[in-house]
Structure formats: structure tokens, C-alpha cells
Design a protein around this motif. Structure first.
Motif, PDB file in Angstrom:
ATOM      1  N   THR A  60      -3.320  15.992   3.682  1.00 32.12           N
ATOM      2  CA  THR A  60      -4.771  16.073   3.861  1.00 32.12           C
ATOM      3  C   THR A  60      -5.491  15.287   2.770  1.00 32.12           C
ATOM      4  N   ALA A  61      -6.338  14.352   3.195  1.00 26.27           N
ATOM      5  CA  ALA A  61      -7.051  13.492   2.253  1.00 26.27           C
ATOM      6  C   ALA A  61      -7.964  12.553   3.023  1.00 26.27           C
ATOM      7  N   VAL A  62      -8.794  11.857   2.281  1.00 27.73           N
ATOM      8  CA  VAL A  62      -9.512  10.719   2.850  1.00 27.73           C
ATOM      9  C   VAL A  62      -8.614   9.507   2.665  1.00 27.73           C
ATOM     10  N   TYR A  63      -8.372   8.794   3.749  1.00 27.10           N
ATOM     11  CA  TYR A  63      -7.496   7.633   3.718  1.00 27.10           C
ATOM     12  C   TYR A  63      -8.342   6.356   3.708  1.00 27.10           C
ATOM     13  N   TYR A  64      -8.022   5.486   2.761  1.00 27.58           N
ATOM     14  CA  TYR A  64      -8.754   4.246   2.578  1.00 27.58           C
ATOM     15  C   TYR A  64      -7.864   3.036   2.850  1.00 27.58           C
ATOM     16  N   CYS A  65      -8.435   2.074   3.526  1.00 30.83           N
ATOM     17  CA  CYS A  65      -7.796   0.781   3.736  1.00 30.83           C
ATOM     18  C   CYS A  65      -8.269  -0.159   2.636  1.00 30.83           C
ATOM     19  N   ALA A  66      -7.364  -1.016   2.159  1.00 30.70           N
ATOM     20  CA  ALA A  66      -7.722  -1.943   1.096  1.00 30.70           C
ATOM     21  C   ALA A  66      -7.095  -3.309   1.347  1.00 30.70           C
ATOM     22  N   ALA A  67      -7.770  -4.342   0.858  1.00 30.94           N
ATOM     23  CA  ALA A  67      -7.285  -5.715   1.030  1.00 30.94           C
ATOM     24  C   ALA A  67      -7.338  -6.455  -0.297  1.00 30.94           C
ATOM     25  N   ARG A  68      -6.372  -7.357  -0.476  1.00 29.34           N
ATOM     26  CA  ARG A  68      -6.408  -8.216  -1.655  1.00 29.34           C
ATOM     27  C   ARG A  68      -6.176  -9.652  -1.209  1.00 29.34           C
ATOM     28  N   PRO A  69      -6.914 -10.610  -1.823  1.00 30.53           N
ATOM     29  CA  PRO A  69      -6.826 -12.009  -1.403  1.00 30.53           C
ATOM     30  C   PRO A  69      -5.576 -12.691  -1.921  1.00 30.53           C
ATOM     31  N   SER A  70      -4.450 -12.171  -1.497  1.00 32.89           N
ATOM     32  CA  SER A  70      -3.146 -12.703  -1.863  1.00 32.89           C
ATOM     33  C   SER A  70      -2.176 -12.315  -0.762  1.00 32.89           C
ATOM     34  N   THR A  71      -1.147 -13.104  -0.591  1.00 31.45           N
ATOM     35  CA  THR A  71      -0.155 -12.770   0.435  1.00 31.45           C
ATOM     36  C   THR A  71       0.811 -11.694  -0.044  1.00 31.45           C
ATOM     37  N   ILE A  72       0.772 -11.406  -1.345  1.00 27.72           N
ATOM     38  CA  ILE A  72       1.750 -10.492  -1.948  1.00 27.72           C
ATOM     39  C   ILE A  72       1.181  -9.084  -2.018  1.00 27.72           C
ATOM     40  N   ALA A  73       1.944  -8.125  -1.524  1.00 27.15           N
ATOM     41  CA  ALA A  73       1.508  -6.734  -1.550  1.00 27.15           C
ATOM     42  C   ALA A  73       1.749  -6.119  -2.924  1.00 27.15           C
ATOM     43  N   ARG A  74       0.833  -5.253  -3.322  1.00 23.09           N
ATOM     44  CA  ARG A  74       0.953  -4.497  -4.568  1.00 23.09           C
ATOM     45  C   ARG A  74       0.696  -3.028  -4.276  1.00 23.09           C
ATOM     46  N   THR A  75       1.039  -2.185  -5.250  1.00 23.48           N
ATOM     47  CA  THR A  75       0.902  -0.746  -5.041  1.00 23.48           C
ATOM     48  C   THR A  75      -0.156  -0.099  -5.923  1.00 23.48           C
ATOM     49  N   THR A  76      -0.876  -0.909  -6.669  1.00 20.02           N
ATOM     50  CA  THR A  76      -1.881  -0.397  -7.596  1.00 20.02           C
ATOM     51  C   THR A  76      -3.278  -0.648  -7.042  1.00 20.02           C
ATOM     52  N   ALA A  77      -4.124   0.368  -7.091  1.00 22.39           N
ATOM     53  CA  ALA A  77      -5.462   0.261  -6.512  1.00 22.39           C
ATOM     54  C   ALA A  77      -6.284  -0.857  -7.155  1.00 22.39           C
ATOM     55  N   SER A  78      -6.110  -1.066  -8.433  1.00 28.08           N
ATOM     56  CA  SER A  78      -6.902  -2.083  -9.134  1.00 28.08           C
ATOM     57  C   SER A  78      -6.596  -3.507  -8.663  1.00 28.08           C
ATOM     58  N   GLU A  79      -5.491  -3.679  -7.950  1.00 33.85           N
ATOM     59  CA  GLU A  79      -5.121  -5.003  -7.432  1.00 33.85           C
ATOM     60  C   GLU A  79      -5.890  -5.357  -6.158  1.00 33.85           C
ATOM     61  N   TYR A  80      -6.595  -4.388  -5.600  1.00 36.35           N
ATOM     62  CA  TYR A  80      -7.278  -4.588  -4.320  1.00 36.35           C
ATOM     63  C   TYR A  80      -8.786  -4.649  -4.541  1.00 36.35           C
ATOM     64  N   GLY A  81      -9.394  -5.690  -4.022  1.00 35.32           N
ATOM     65  CA  GLY A  81     -10.810  -5.902  -4.270  1.00 35.32           C
ATOM     66  C   GLY A  81     -11.727  -5.483  -3.142  1.00 35.32           C
ATOM     67  N   TYR A  82     -11.151  -5.195  -1.994  1.00 34.49           N
ATOM     68  CA  TYR A  82     -11.957  -4.839  -0.835  1.00 34.49           C
ATOM     69  C   TYR A  82     -11.487  -3.493  -0.292  1.00 34.49           C
ATOM     70  N   TRP A  83     -12.465  -2.644   0.010  1.00 38.66           N
ATOM     71  CA  TRP A  83     -12.156  -1.284   0.441  1.00 38.66           C
ATOM     72  C   TRP A  83     -13.011  -0.891   1.646  1.00 38.66           C
ATOM     73  N   GLY A  84     -12.419  -0.071   2.518  1.00 35.88           N
ATOM     74  CA  GLY A  84     -13.178   0.517   3.595  1.00 35.88           C
ATOM     75  C   GLY A  84     -13.865   1.784   3.135  1.00 35.88           C
ATOM     76  N   GLN A  85     -14.576   2.426   4.049  1.00 34.18           N
ATOM     77  CA  GLN A  85     -15.340   3.614   3.697  1.00 34.18           C
ATOM     78  C   GLN A  85     -14.497   4.885   3.753  1.00 34.18           C
ATOM     79  N   GLY A  86     -13.314   4.787   4.327  1.00 34.60           N
ATOM     80  CA  GLY A  86     -12.416   5.935   4.386  1.00 34.60           C
ATOM     81  C   GLY A  86     -12.509   6.712   5.682  1.00 34.60           C
ATOM     82  N   THR A  87     -11.429   7.360   6.036  1.00 29.36           N
ATOM     83  CA  THR A  87     -11.391   8.240   7.209  1.00 29.36           C
ATOM     84  C   THR A  87     -10.652   9.521   6.834  1.00 29.36           C
ATOM     85  N   GLN A  88     -11.207  10.643   7.243  1.00 28.24           N
ATOM     86  CA  GLN A  88     -10.668  11.941   6.851  1.00 28.24           C
ATOM     87  C   GLN A  88      -9.486  12.325   7.732  1.00 28.24           C
TER      88      GLN A  88
END
Length: 124
Positions: A91-119
């Protein structure tokens, strides 16, 4: 610029499945790595899953490994999170995030774009 809109959240029972979607605007979606994070009340935002731009690399938090699957459809500018065997602790609010790189990361600070979240709420 990328705008992200999540959908698919809701109230389910423990053991149920749910699929979240995140639609992205812009023409460069296929060159962005994407991720899902979640935040429960009173807790920090935690990493859930990430996927590289070409879907070749995927990462999962230990708590969801084997139960959640991240995928993307670059033709539809959409990333998905298929969640199975849901638990109350999911149970949580789930957020989608994007980073302008082809490489995936696991740290939130690496992502510059965020959605508003869905419960997502999982009842026991």
C-alpha cells in the motif's frame, strides 16, 4: 520536457493483481530510462522497479522481486508495472519517473521527471 501521467491504481485485496500504467508526452520517450517508486504514509519514497530505454536492463527492489514486472511500449510512450500477489505492505502512492538517459538507475535523485502518483491500497 516530459510529462508523466499514472493510472491504474485502486483498492484491492491481498493476493490480487493490478497493473499500473504511465503515459509520457514528448517525442523522446524511447531514449529515456523509466522507473517506478512508491511512498507509504510517513515513509520515504522507495525504489520499486526500473527499466532501460531499450528494455534490455531491469532492476527490482528485493521486496517486489518475483511479484512485480516492469515493461514498456515505446510505440505507445507507456511504461507498465504489473503487480501480482499483492500484500498490505504494498500500500502506497506509486510514482512514475523518467530520466534523460538510456541507462536505468535505482535512486530517486537520478530521475528528473515525475508523475503525480496513483494510490494503491491493499486490504488484508
Amino acid at each position: 520536457q516530459v510529462q508523466l501521467v499514472e493510472s491504474g491504481g485502486g483498492l484491492v485485496q491481498a493476493g490480487d493483481s493490478l497493473r499500473l500504467s504511465c503515459s509520457a508526452s514528448g517525442r523522446t520517450f524511447s531514449s529515456y530510462a523509466m522507473a517506478w517508486f512508491r511512498q507509504a504514509p510517513g515513509k520515504e519514497r522507495d525504489f520499486v522497479a526500473a527499466i532501460s530505454a531499450n528494455s534490455g536492463t531491469k532492476f527490482y527492489a528485493d521486496s517486489v522481486k518475483g511479484r512485480f514486472t516492469i515493461s514498456r511500449d515505446n510505440a505507445k510512450n507507456t511504461v507498465y508495472l504489473q503487480m501480482s500477489s499483492l500484500k498490505p505492505e504494498d500500500t502506497a502512492v506509486y510514482y512514475c519517473a523518467a530520466r534523460p538517459s538510456t541507462i536505468a538507475r535505482t535512486t530517486a535523485s537520478e530521475y528528473g521527471y515525475w508523475g503525480q502518483g496513483t494510490q494503491v491500497t491493499v486490504s488484508s
